[in-house]
Design an enzyme around this catalytic site. Structure first.
Site, PDB file in Angstrom:
ATOM      1  N   SER A  63       0.783  -1.110   0.198  1.00 51.21           N
ATOM      2  CA  SER A  63       0.059   0.068   0.128  1.00 51.21           C
ATOM      3  C   SER A  63       0.880   1.200  -0.046  1.00 51.21           C
ATOM      4  CB  SER A  63      -1.081  -0.015   1.020  1.00 51.21           C
ATOM      5  OG  SER A  63      -1.969  -0.917   1.000  1.00 51.21           O
ATOM      6  N   LYS A  66       0.410   3.353  -2.745  1.00 48.87           N
ATOM      7  CA  LYS A  66      -0.898   4.364  -3.176  1.00 48.87           C
ATOM      8  C   LYS A  66      -0.444   5.657  -3.042  1.00 48.87           C
ATOM      9  CE  LYS A  66      -3.959   0.659  -1.268  1.00 48.87           C
ATOM     10  NZ  LYS A  66      -4.496  -0.048  -0.165  1.00 48.87           N
ATOM     11  N   TYR A 188      -4.137  -2.255 -10.219  1.00 46.94           N
ATOM     12  CA  TYR A 188      -3.904  -2.084  -8.747  1.00 46.94           C
ATOM     13  C   TYR A 188      -2.950  -3.291  -8.171  1.00 46.94           C
ATOM     14  CZ  TYR A 188      -5.342  -2.408  -3.781  1.00 46.94           C
ATOM     15  OH  TYR A 188      -5.180  -2.365  -2.375  1.00 46.94           O
ATOM     16  N   TYR A 240      -4.506   3.564   8.096  1.00 42.66           N
ATOM     17  CA  TYR A 240      -5.882   3.127   8.295  1.00 42.66           C
ATOM     18  C   TYR A 240      -6.469   3.541   9.602  1.00 42.66           C
ATOM     19  CZ  TYR A 240      -3.353   0.524   4.763  1.00 42.66           C
ATOM     20  OH  TYR A 240      -2.343   0.276   3.915  1.00 42.66           O
ATOM     21  N   VAL A 258       1.285  -3.900   3.905  1.00 44.81           N
ATOM     22  CA  VAL A 258       1.398  -5.116   4.248  1.00 44.81           C
ATOM     23  C   VAL A 258       2.569  -5.804   4.263  1.00 44.81           C
ATOM     24  CG1 VAL A 258      -1.334  -5.134   4.840  1.00 44.81           C
ATOM     25  CG2 VAL A 258      -0.369  -6.044   2.598  1.00 44.81           C
TER      26      VAL A 258
HETATM   27  N1  GLN Z   1      -2.406  -5.078  -1.801  1.00 45.39           N
HETATM   28  C1  GLN Z   1      -2.907  -5.232  -0.519  1.00 45.39           C
HETATM   29  C2  GLN Z   1      -4.512  -5.361  -0.598  1.00 45.39           C
HETATM   30  O1  GLN Z   1      -5.088  -5.014  -1.391  1.00 45.39           O
HETATM   31  C3  GLN Z   1      -2.454  -3.851   0.047  1.00 45.39           C
HETATM   32  C4  GLN Z   1      -3.139  -3.698   1.274  1.00 45.39           C
HETATM   33  C5  GLN Z   1      -2.131  -2.816   2.263  1.00 45.39           C
HETATM   34  O2  GLN Z   1      -0.771  -2.934   2.175  1.00 45.39           O
HETATM   35  N2  GLN Z   1      -2.390  -2.386   3.416  1.00 45.39           N
HETATM   36  O3  GLN Z   1      -5.024  -5.935   0.228  1.00 45.39           O
END
Ligand code: GLN
Length: 304
Positions: A63, A66, A188, A240, A258
């Site tokens: 993420s 992003k 994505y 988050y 993650v």
């Molecule tokens: N690719 C992961 C997902 O969509 C990214 C989530 C993350 O890093 N928090 O679940």
């Protein structure tokens, strides 16, 4: 400020065994990572690189990508972007579906999965070769060509990414996704599969610590206002439903993934990236948060 000494002291004083957490396994390919990997890299705007451990080993940035997608899409759409995605913390897990139904398919912010999927949709509409162009954009930001997608991770997530497909479908039903859902989620998953080291991530994040100006070329990637807003979104939404706690403990804008990475900035001073794959329940690196808290506590430097 002697950052190397501070990092060494933090590292020596860290009883890693005391901290829990679990490696992400909902993306099967990520479960293969050695949970004990640990790296830190800090880059100062006024030159100076300081590091510990596995700082040059590449990992799945997930993420954290992003932030790069938002940085690329924002100047393309300008303020119109905020018609399609909000700027409020969600207070919900990163892959939650519930708010979207109540809020008519407009995600709370661009750093949760739903919001990032909207940003991916925008990039697909705007770019000729979306994956290639995005990768080249990240390479440009990093000042480094040696950055790639990990196809195995992208495929692994594609085979298990039911919630992301559901999010994209739900938003499509509200008219907030223009392209085919399968194209949006494919982009994505590739975006999330990018691999970078702490050193590369810290160098890339310098642009955000530098009011949107590239750390090597000086080129304005984001205007002052765009850079302010992007940092504000990282501060309020980058972790988050733990964004409040991260800001409370660390006091820097940042973003987690993650894969166990966290990148953060101290505007006008430095950027820092940490990698430790064991995550807490919110999906943030346990040791990553701990180290950053100690860093801003020891140096007595944060944005507050
Ligand atoms: N690719 C992961 C997902 O969509 C990214 C989530 C993350 O890093 N928090 O679940």
């Amino acid at each position: 400020m002697n950052y190397q000494q501070t990092l060494n002291e933090i590292n020596t004083g860290l009883d890693c065994a005391k901290f829990g957490g679990k490696v992400a396994n909902y993306i099967p390919e990520l479960a293969n990572i050695d949970p004990n990997k640990f790296g830190i890299h800090l880059c100062c705007i006024q030159k100076g690189n300081y590091s510990i451990g596995d700082n040059e080993e590449k990992f799945s940035i997930q993420s954290i990508s992003k932030v790069f997608a938002l940085a690329m899409a924002y100047p393309m759409l300008g303020e119109k972007l905020w018609k399609r995605v909000g700027v409020e913390p969600s207070g919900n897990p990163f892959n939650s579906l519930v708010q979207l139904e109540y809020e008519s398919g407009i995600p709370r912010n661009p750093l949760i999965n739903a919001g990032a999927l909207v940003i991916c949709d925008i990039l697909i509409s705007k770019l000729k070769s979306p994956k290639e162009d995005f990768l080249n954009y990240v390479r440009g930001l990093a000042g480094n060509e040696d950055i790639y997608f990990n196809e195995k991770v992208a495929e692994s997530e594609k085979n298990s990414g039911y919630r992301n497909v559901a999010l994209a479908n739900l938003m499509k039903s509200f008219g907030n996704i223009e392209n085919l859902v399968e194209d949006v989620v494919d982009f994505y998953f590739y975006m999330c599969s990018i691999e970078m080291s702490c050193k590369e991530l810290a160098q890339t994040f310098l642009v955000f610590a530098n009011h949107g100006a590239h750390f090597v070329t000086g080129e304005k990637i984001l205007s002052e206002s765009q850079s302010k807003r992007l940092s504000a979104i990282m501060l309020t939404c980058g972790f988050y439903d733990q964004a409040g706690e991260f800001t409370f403990k660390v006091g820097l804008p940042g973003k987690s993934g993650v894969g166990g990475g966290i990148a953060a900035i101290f505007p006008e001073h430095y950027s820092v990236a940490i990698w430790s794959p064991k995550l807490n329940k919110a999906g943030n690196s346990v040791l990553g948060m701990e180290v950053l808290e100690r860093l801003t506590t020891e140096t007595k430097l944060s944005i507050f």
